[in-house]
Design an enzyme around this catalytic site. Structure first.
Site, mmCIF file in Angstrom:
data_model
loop_
_atom_site.group_PDB
_atom_site.id
_atom_site.type_symbol
_atom_site.label_atom_id
_atom_site.label_comp_id
_atom_site.label_asym_id
_atom_site.label_seq_id
_atom_site.Cartn_x
_atom_site.Cartn_y
_atom_site.Cartn_z
ATOM 1 N N ILE A 47 0.818 -1.218 0.000
ATOM 2 C CA ILE A 47 0.000 0.000 0.000
ATOM 3 C C ILE A 47 0.856 1.273 0.000
ATOM 4 O O ILE A 47 0.397 2.331 -0.455
ATOM 5 C CB ILE A 47 -0.979 -0.020 1.200
ATOM 6 C CG1 ILE A 47 -2.178 0.857 0.951
ATOM 7 C CG2 ILE A 47 -0.267 0.339 2.499
ATOM 8 C CD1 ILE A 47 -3.318 0.640 1.947
ATOM 9 N N HIS A 54 12.817 -3.954 11.897
ATOM 10 C CA HIS A 54 11.918 -3.139 11.054
ATOM 11 C C HIS A 54 10.646 -3.845 10.631
ATOM 12 O O HIS A 54 10.000 -3.426 9.678
ATOM 13 C CB HIS A 54 12.653 -2.598 9.815
ATOM 14 C CG HIS A 54 13.885 -1.815 10.155
ATOM 15 N ND1 HIS A 54 13.835 -0.542 10.679
ATOM 16 C CD2 HIS A 54 15.189 -2.136 10.083
ATOM 17 C CE1 HIS A 54 15.061 -0.116 10.909
ATOM 18 N NE2 HIS A 54 15.904 -1.063 10.560
ATOM 19 N N GLN A 55 10.262 -4.915 11.345
ATOM 20 C CA GLN A 55 8.967 -5.525 11.033
ATOM 21 C C GLN A 55 7.865 -4.679 11.652
ATOM 22 O O GLN A 55 7.912 -4.376 12.858
ATOM 23 C CB GLN A 55 8.893 -6.962 11.577
ATOM 24 C CG GLN A 55 7.604 -7.671 11.191
ATOM 25 C CD GLN A 55 7.569 -9.136 11.646
ATOM 26 O OE1 GLN A 55 8.411 -9.563 12.425
ATOM 27 N NE2 GLN A 55 6.582 -9.869 11.159
ATOM 28 N N HIS A 81 5.936 -11.845 5.876
ATOM 29 C CA HIS A 81 5.786 -11.360 4.502
ATOM 30 C C HIS A 81 7.145 -11.134 3.873
ATOM 31 O O HIS A 81 8.103 -10.776 4.552
ATOM 32 C CB HIS A 81 4.952 -10.090 4.445
ATOM 33 C CG HIS A 81 5.430 -9.000 5.354
ATOM 34 N ND1 HIS A 81 5.180 -8.997 6.714
ATOM 35 C CD2 HIS A 81 6.166 -7.898 5.116
ATOM 36 C CE1 HIS A 81 5.724 -7.932 7.266
ATOM 37 N NE2 HIS A 81 6.347 -7.248 6.321
ATOM 38 N N PHE A 82 7.193 -11.346 2.572
ATOM 39 C CA PHE A 82 8.382 -11.064 1.770
ATOM 40 C C PHE A 82 8.058 -9.867 0.886
ATOM 41 O O PHE A 82 7.048 -9.864 0.185
ATOM 42 C CB PHE A 82 8.730 -12.252 0.864
ATOM 43 C CG PHE A 82 9.239 -13.452 1.607
ATOM 44 C CD1 PHE A 82 8.363 -14.293 2.272
ATOM 45 C CD2 PHE A 82 10.588 -13.740 1.624
ATOM 46 C CE1 PHE A 82 8.831 -15.407 2.959
ATOM 47 C CE2 PHE A 82 11.062 -14.859 2.304
ATOM 48 C CZ PHE A 82 10.182 -15.683 2.973
ATOM 49 N N HIS A 83 8.929 -8.865 0.926
ATOM 50 C CA HIS A 83 8.818 -7.742 0.000
ATOM 51 C C HIS A 83 9.575 -8.092 -1.290
ATOM 52 O O HIS A 83 10.724 -8.542 -1.214
ATOM 53 C CB HIS A 83 9.488 -6.488 0.561
ATOM 54 C CG HIS A 83 8.929 -5.969 1.843
ATOM 55 N ND1 HIS A 83 8.108 -4.858 1.899
ATOM 56 C CD2 HIS A 83 9.088 -6.370 3.128
ATOM 57 C CE1 HIS A 83 7.811 -4.604 3.168
ATOM 58 N NE2 HIS A 83 8.387 -5.502 3.934
HETATM 59 P P1 AMP Z 1 7.407 -4.519 7.365
HETATM 60 O O1 AMP Z 1 8.128 -3.301 7.868
HETATM 61 O O2 AMP Z 1 8.346 -5.497 6.701
HETATM 62 O O3 AMP Z 1 6.546 -5.170 8.423
HETATM 63 O O4 AMP Z 1 6.470 -3.995 6.202
HETATM 64 C C1 AMP Z 1 5.070 -3.960 6.270
HETATM 65 C C2 AMP Z 1 4.578 -3.501 4.923
HETATM 66 O O5 AMP Z 1 3.192 -3.698 4.865
HETATM 67 C C3 AMP Z 1 4.838 -2.014 4.619
HETATM 68 O O6 AMP Z 1 5.615 -1.898 3.435
HETATM 69 C C4 AMP Z 1 3.434 -1.442 4.444
HETATM 70 O O7 AMP Z 1 3.365 -0.457 3.454
HETATM 71 C C5 AMP Z 1 2.634 -2.674 4.065
HETATM 72 N N1 AMP Z 1 1.204 -2.613 4.368
HETATM 73 C C6 AMP Z 1 0.644 -2.270 5.562
HETATM 74 N N2 AMP Z 1 -0.703 -2.338 5.454
HETATM 75 C C7 AMP Z 1 -0.989 -2.725 4.189
HETATM 76 C C8 AMP Z 1 -2.189 -2.971 3.463
HETATM 77 N N3 AMP Z 1 -3.397 -2.817 4.036
HETATM 78 N N4 AMP Z 1 -2.094 -3.358 2.176
HETATM 79 C C9 AMP Z 1 -0.893 -3.509 1.598
HETATM 80 N N5 AMP Z 1 0.283 -3.296 2.218
HETATM 81 C C10 AMP Z 1 0.240 -2.909 3.494
#
Ligand code: AMP
Length: 136
Positions: A31, A92-93, A99-101
């Site tokens: 998002i 940084h989670q 989840h994998f980016h």
């Molecule tokens: P992390 O820091 O690895 O936990 O990253 C969490 C990721 O989730 C961030 O890049 C957010 O932009 C993404 N995120 C949070 N809420 C949503 C959502 N509703 N839809 C899509 N991505 C999301």
């Protein structure tokens, strides 16, 4: 375990922009993307961090990641990308559902910025490797 936004996405209670789905895995657009085509690949099963993922889900994630990466590259024209996977708040989670980016890197600099502070192996790398191997 606290309820997360990704669990709600898996159940269809919150919308997303899906790009891939199978029995065990879902992938959708981030998002707040770091770059165009930034995708998240998640297990449908609830697990906070990677070490909590069961073998079947791990295998499914392993199958899906290269496929989704190929599709992101093809659709965006990106020729480079990072796969980022954060575990724990200090790492940084922010969302506590594994989840994998997949983050395309573009010539304009958009994508993942990394500050990589290299260290040294230290005094007993053999012992450390053995300790990790023994823990498997
Ligand atoms: P992390 O820091 O690895 O936990 O990253 C969490 C990721 O989730 C961030 O890049 C957010 O932009 C993404 N995120 C949070 N809420 C949503 C959502 N509703 N839809 C899509 N991505 C999301």
């Amino acid at each position: 375990m606290a309820e997360t936004v990704f669990a709600k996405i898996v159940r269809g209670e919150i919308p997303c922009h899906p790009v891939y789905e199978d029995e065990l895995v879902l992938a959708f657009l981030d998002i707040n993307p770091l770059s165009r085509g930034h995708v998240l690949v998640i297990p449908k099963a609830t697990a906070e961090t990677l070490d909590q993922v069961d073998d079947d889900t791990a295998a499914a994630l392993g199958r899906a990641l290269p496929r989704v990466a190929r599709a992101v590259m093809k659709a965006t024209g990106a020729t480079a990308y990072n796969v980022l996977q954060n575990n724990g708040a200090s790492a940084h989670q922010a969302v506590f559902h594994v989840h994998f980016h997949i983050i395309p890197k573009y010539d304009d600099g958009t994508g993942l910025g990394i500050s990589w502070r290299i260290g040294a192996l230290g005094e007993d790398p053999k012992g450390l490797a053995a300790a990790i191997a023994d823990a498997l």
